[in-house]
Enzyme design. Structure first.
Site, PDB file in Angstrom:
ATOM      1  N   ASP A 298       2.237  -1.708   6.297  1.00 46.21           N
ATOM      2  CA  ASP A 298       2.217  -1.482   4.854  1.00 46.21           C
ATOM      3  C   ASP A 298       0.957  -0.756   4.408  1.00 46.21           C
ATOM      4  O   ASP A 298      -0.105  -1.376   4.265  1.00 46.21           O
ATOM      5  CB  ASP A 298       2.326  -2.855   4.146  1.00 46.21           C
TER       6      ASP A 298
ATOM      7  N   ASP B  69       3.058   4.670   0.206  1.00 46.90           N
ATOM      8  CA  ASP B  69       3.217   3.243   0.477  1.00 46.90           C
ATOM      9  C   ASP B  69       4.410   2.982   1.395  1.00 46.90           C
ATOM     10  O   ASP B  69       5.554   2.884   0.948  1.00 46.90           O
ATOM     11  CB  ASP B  69       3.407   2.475  -0.844  1.00 46.90           C
TER      12      ASP B  69
HETATM   13  C1  LIG Z   1       0.937  -7.468  -9.094  1.00 47.08           C
HETATM   14  C2  LIG Z   1      -0.063  -7.327  -7.971  1.00 47.08           C
HETATM   15  C3  LIG Z   1      -0.742  -5.966  -8.032  1.00 47.08           C
HETATM   16  C4  LIG Z   1       0.300  -4.906  -7.778  1.00 47.08           C
HETATM   17  C5  LIG Z   1      -1.861  -5.851  -7.002  1.00 47.08           C
HETATM   18  N1  LIG Z   1      -1.311  -5.979  -5.644  1.00 47.08           N
HETATM   19  C6  LIG Z   1      -1.223  -4.857  -4.899  1.00 47.08           C
HETATM   20  O1  LIG Z   1      -1.505  -3.741  -5.306  1.00 47.08           O
HETATM   21  C7  LIG Z   1      -0.729  -5.034  -3.473  1.00 47.08           C
HETATM   22  C8  LIG Z   1      -1.925  -5.097  -2.534  1.00 47.08           C
HETATM   23  N2  LIG Z   1       0.116  -3.883  -3.122  1.00 47.08           N
HETATM   24  C9  LIG Z   1       1.369  -3.760  -3.670  1.00 47.08           C
HETATM   25  O2  LIG Z   1       1.824  -4.610  -4.412  1.00 47.08           O
HETATM   26  C10 LIG Z   1       2.176  -2.493  -3.360  1.00 47.08           C
HETATM   27  C11 LIG Z   1       1.494  -1.274  -3.960  1.00 47.08           C
HETATM   28  C12 LIG Z   1       1.209  -1.377  -5.440  1.00 47.08           C
HETATM   29  S1  LIG Z   1       2.742  -1.598  -6.338  1.00 47.08           S
HETATM   30  C13 LIG Z   1       2.234  -1.911  -7.956  1.00 47.08           C
HETATM   31  N3  LIG Z   1       2.284  -2.204  -1.928  1.00 47.08           N
HETATM   32  C14 LIG Z   1       2.446  -3.283  -1.067  1.00 47.08           C
HETATM   33  C15 LIG Z   1       3.901  -3.738  -1.066  1.00 47.08           C
HETATM   34  N4  LIG Z   1       4.782  -2.619  -0.660  1.00 47.08           N
HETATM   35  C16 LIG Z   1       3.981  -4.881  -0.058  1.00 47.08           C
HETATM   36  C17 LIG Z   1       5.341  -5.472   0.037  1.00 47.08           C
HETATM   37  C18 LIG Z   1       6.095  -5.275   1.194  1.00 47.08           C
HETATM   38  C19 LIG Z   1       7.365  -5.845   1.337  1.00 47.08           C
HETATM   39  C20 LIG Z   1       7.873  -6.608   0.285  1.00 47.08           C
HETATM   40  C21 LIG Z   1       7.122  -6.806  -0.895  1.00 47.08           C
HETATM   41  C22 LIG Z   1       5.850  -6.242  -1.004  1.00 47.08           C
HETATM   42  C23 LIG Z   1      -2.888  -6.954  -7.255  1.00 47.08           C
HETATM   43  O3  LIG Z   1      -3.048  -7.811  -6.341  1.00 47.08           O
HETATM   44  O4  LIG Z   1      -3.506  -6.861  -8.298  1.00 47.08           O
END
Ligand SMILES: CC[C@H](C)[C@H](NC(=O)[C@H](C)NC(=O)[C@@H](CCSC)NC[C@@H](N)Cc1ccccc1)C(=O)O
Length: 326
Positions: free
Chosen positions: A33, A215
């Protein structure tokens, strides 16, 4: 110097791609990821009720980092949390002798329900790793000094096994030349700026797609609302509140989506955008392009990445992304 390659096996509808990883004496299938920076796995510390059908990391081979913990939330509101061990991790022959391995003690249902995936291997920048009190490095950052070249590549395929490489570029995997663009890693993502776009054969790219992250862990292609609207106007799709996104006919006539990156146009075939029937056998498909509403940037997920060969490169000092047609 180390280098290696590992398979990326698609789930149904290419929803995610899973790769075999050895952690200590455990063999797991992890979702690589580039949108996060934690390596976490189902483990002997995960409640049995949450880990049915999953391979688990046996932390007895590791050295516990006493008092360390992690907790991560993803854009789809899924997440996990737990303890931290240092253990040997091997990916495609590339070995990290002491990698921070995050053993899950709690995991949200969407991960427990997806029994193909035994955890995630984060490949974003280590600046967003969630381990406290001392942030840890991603697998890539851990092995980087030992790699022949400080880069990894991603070659995902529609409905077929693709691969990731570490430490080298496989020039047989792409056609034409590689176009490199600068990466802004200030938010911890592989963030780049995409240029103009066009739909189908009309090649007058218009507008500007803007700030985007690459991503591998996101299935679809999330674009500005105006761009998604323009695409589905041409594709005969519509926004379906009940489905929570755009849908379009599955009839094989979906137009391609063309986007300029670094001055070169990359084509996402329409067949990737007629993503999956909304229910099995339906003639209506959920769209592989959706609006980025509420996210604040575009997400170039697997629908885009499986149309290109992507190079995640820090060998020049400043990080950069390379894209080539495949
Ligand atoms: C709501 C959370 C926000 C998005 C933020 N988190 C992130 O940005 C995290 C690291 N990355 C992610 O949530 C996203 C990128 C930003 S999207 C707004 N990538 C990781 C995602 N594809 C992992 C995954 C794989 C399979 C199933 C589900 C999820 C935070 O912690 O603040």
């Amino acid at each position: 110097a180390q280098s290696g390659t590992v398979a990326a096996d698609p789930q149904q509808y290419d929803q995610a791609y899973l790769s075999p990883v050895t952690i200590g004496n455990s063999q797991l299938m992890l979702d690589f990821d580039t949108g996060s920076a934690d390596l976490w796995a189902f483990s002997n510390e995960t409640p049995a009720s949450e880990s049915v059908g999953h391979a688990k990391y046996d932390s007895s081979t590791g050295t516990e980092l006493q008092g360390y913990s992690w907790s991560i939330t993803y854009g789809d509101q899924s997440g996990a949390a737990g303890n931290v061990y240092a253990d040997k991790v091997v990916v495609g022959g590339v070995t990290a002798t002491k990698q921070a391995v995050e053993a899950a003690t709690s995991i949200s249902t969407s991960f427990s329900d997806n029994t193909d995936s035994d955890g995630l291997l984060g490949l974003a920048f280590s600046s967003i790793n969630t381990v406290t009190p001392k942030q840890q490095t991603t697998f890539f950052d851990t092995v980087k000094p030992t790699l022949a070249k400080a880069l990894f590549t991603c070659d995902l395929k529609q409905g077929n096994a693709g691969s990731y490489t570490f430490g080298y570029i496989d020039t047989s995997k792409y056609t034409g030349s590689v176009t490199y663009v600068p990466v802004d890693d200030s938010q911890g993502f592989w963030s780049f700026t995409a240029g103009g776009y066009s739909v189908g054969s009309d090649n007058a790219t218009s507008g500007s797609v803007g700030v985007s992250i690459a991503d591998t862990g996101t299935s679809l292609l999330y674009l500005p609302a105006a761009v998604a609207k323009a695409y589905y106007a041409k594709a005969g799709g519509k926004f379906d509140n009940q489905q929570g996104g755009y849908t379009l006919p599955c009839n094989g006539n979906a137009p391609d989506f063309n986007v300029a990156i670094g001055g070169k146009t990359f084509v996402v075939p329409g067949s990737y955008i007629a993503y999956a029937p909304i229910t099995s056998g339906s003639q209506t498909c959920f769209g592989g392009i959706q609006a980025n509403t509420g996210i604040g940037f575009n997400i170039f997920g697997d629908v885009f990445l499986k149309a290109v060969y992507a190079i995640f490169d820090v060998s020049q000092g400043a990080p950069r992304l390379g894209f080539a047609a495949q």
